[in-house]
Design an enzyme around this catalytic site. Structure first.
Site, PDB file in Angstrom:
ATOM      1  N   ASN A 128       9.806   8.223  64.755  1.00 47.36           N
ATOM      2  CA  ASN A 128       8.527   7.524  64.567  1.00 47.36           C
ATOM      3  C   ASN A 128       8.718   6.196  63.832  1.00 47.36           C
ATOM      4  OD1 ASN A 128       5.758   6.926  63.871  1.00 47.36           O
ATOM      5  ND2 ASN A 128       5.321   9.093  64.151  1.00 47.36           N
TER       6      ASN A 128
ATOM      7  N   GLN B  30      -3.680  13.868  69.543  1.00 42.77           N
ATOM      8  CA  GLN B  30      -4.952  13.135  69.486  1.00 42.77           C
ATOM      9  C   GLN B  30      -5.206  12.665  70.915  1.00 42.77           C
ATOM     10  OE1 GLN B  30      -5.741  11.874  65.304  1.00 42.77           O
ATOM     11  NE2 GLN B  30      -4.048  10.511  65.782  1.00 42.77           N
TER      12      GLN B  30
ATOM     13  N   HIS C 186      -0.610   6.721  75.565  1.00 40.86           N
ATOM     14  CA  HIS C 186       0.437   7.443  76.301  1.00 40.86           C
ATOM     15  C   HIS C 186       0.497   8.817  75.616  1.00 40.86           C
ATOM     16  CE1 HIS C 186       4.699   7.215  78.240  1.00 40.86           C
ATOM     17  NE2 HIS C 186       4.391   8.482  77.991  1.00 40.86           N
TER      18      HIS C 186
ATOM     19  N   HIS D 132       1.071  12.070  73.744  1.00 32.24           N
ATOM     20  CA  HIS D 132       2.228  12.460  72.909  1.00 32.24           C
ATOM     21  C   HIS D 132       1.857  13.567  71.948  1.00 32.24           C
ATOM     22  CE1 HIS D 132       0.094   9.086  71.010  1.00 32.24           C
ATOM     23  NE2 HIS D 132       0.356   9.677  69.853  1.00 32.24           N
TER      24      HIS D 132
ATOM     25  N   HIS E 168       2.630  14.992  68.229  1.00 32.84           N
ATOM     26  CA  HIS E 168       3.247  14.752  66.919  1.00 32.84           C
ATOM     27  C   HIS E 168       3.875  16.065  66.463  1.00 32.84           C
ATOM     28  CE1 HIS E 168       1.005  10.972  65.703  1.00 32.84           C
ATOM     29  NE2 HIS E 168       0.256  11.376  66.707  1.00 32.84           N
TER      30      HIS E 168
HETATM   31  W1  AMW Z   1      -1.669   8.439  67.851  1.00 25.89           W
HETATM   32  O1  AMW Z   1      -2.635   7.627  66.670  1.00 25.89           O
HETATM   33  O2  AMW Z   1      -1.765   7.614  69.258  1.00 25.89           O
HETATM   34  O3  AMW Z   1      -1.878  10.088  67.953  1.00 25.89           O
HETATM   35  O4  AMW Z   1      -0.083   8.258  67.223  1.00 25.89           O
HETATM   36  C1  AMW Z   1       0.719   7.123  67.473  1.00 25.89           C
HETATM   37  C2  AMW Z   1       2.028   7.358  66.768  1.00 25.89           C
HETATM   38  O5  AMW Z   1       2.970   6.498  67.331  1.00 25.89           O
HETATM   39  C3  AMW Z   1       1.985   7.076  65.269  1.00 25.89           C
HETATM   40  O6  AMW Z   1       2.633   8.147  64.587  1.00 25.89           O
HETATM   41  C4  AMW Z   1       2.780   5.764  65.152  1.00 25.89           C
HETATM   42  O7  AMW Z   1       3.470   5.689  63.924  1.00 25.89           O
HETATM   43  C5  AMW Z   1       3.728   5.889  66.320  1.00 25.89           C
HETATM   44  N1  AMW Z   1       4.214   4.644  66.907  1.00 25.89           N
HETATM   45  C6  AMW Z   1       3.478   3.567  67.252  1.00 25.89           C
HETATM   46  N2  AMW Z   1       4.258   2.633  67.847  1.00 25.89           N
HETATM   47  C7  AMW Z   1       5.506   3.154  67.895  1.00 25.89           C
HETATM   48  C8  AMW Z   1       6.757   2.675  68.375  1.00 25.89           C
HETATM   49  N3  AMW Z   1       6.884   1.466  68.941  1.00 25.89           N
HETATM   50  N4  AMW Z   1       7.843   3.447  68.236  1.00 25.89           N
HETATM   51  C9  AMW Z   1       7.738   4.659  67.660  1.00 25.89           C
HETATM   52  N5  AMW Z   1       6.585   5.178  67.190  1.00 25.89           N
HETATM   53  C10 AMW Z   1       5.481   4.433  67.297  1.00 25.89           C
END
Ligand code: AMW
Length: 157
Positions: free
Chosen positions: A30, A86, A97, A99, A101
């Protein structure tokens, strides 16, 4: 040889950030982890919502999340796992996209256990200030992320 990139919504994810791949999914470290070992598992195909996944992608994604969670829990000497999705912007999704967590959990890592969900949803500004998460939420460098991914890749050899 040219580096391989994975799609994560609008972002191009360098292969150095990816520590596990399956036929239809991949796992990446992350950019702004909330806890040590906070990683993401994504379908390789760019789909926005959970409902957009095929049966094969759904199965592959959750089997990957199960495997990744088990290895990370042991690696970080944790005793539980949070799996969180989410699904859509009103649910807090910021990267369009799909995903999962995965967060290795330990006793006392958050004052109130379920604050983790508010922390994942950073729109909860009050809580954010309370937990002073800002200092831990700086974007990490590719080098730092690559180093963690190298460490995690070894768990799957
Ligand atoms: W989400 O709010 O869409 O459920 O979570 C997005 C997650 O993606 C967050 O934990 C954020 O820190 C992570 N994130 C965003 N951009 C990137 C990236 N370029 N590379 C890795 N993780 C990312």
């Amino acid at each position: 040889m040219e580096a391989e990139y994975y799609t994560f919504g609008p972002y191009k994810i360098h292969e150095k950030e990816v520590f596990y791949t399956s036929q239809l999914s991949y796992a990446l470290v992350n950019l702004r982890p909330l806890l040590p070992g906070h990683v993401l598992v994504c379908p390789r195909r760019e789909v926005k919502r959970f409902v957009d996944l095929t049966v094969e992608e759904t199965s592959d994604l959750w089997l990957t999340a199960q495997k990744v969670g088990a290895r990370l829990e042991a690696h970080y000497n944790a005793s539980s796992l949070t799996f969180a999705v989410q699904d859509g912007p009103q649910a807090g999704q910021t990267v369009p996209h799909m995903h999962v967590h995965i967060l290795p959990r330990k006793g006392g890592d958050f004052e109130k256990n379920d604050e983790i969900y508010d922390a994942i949803d950073m729109k909860e500004k009050e809580l954010k200030n309370k937990l002073d998460l800002d200092k831990d939420r700086k974007d990490r460098s590719l080098e730092e992320m690559a180093q963690e991914a190298d460490e995690l890749r070894k768990l799957f050899l």
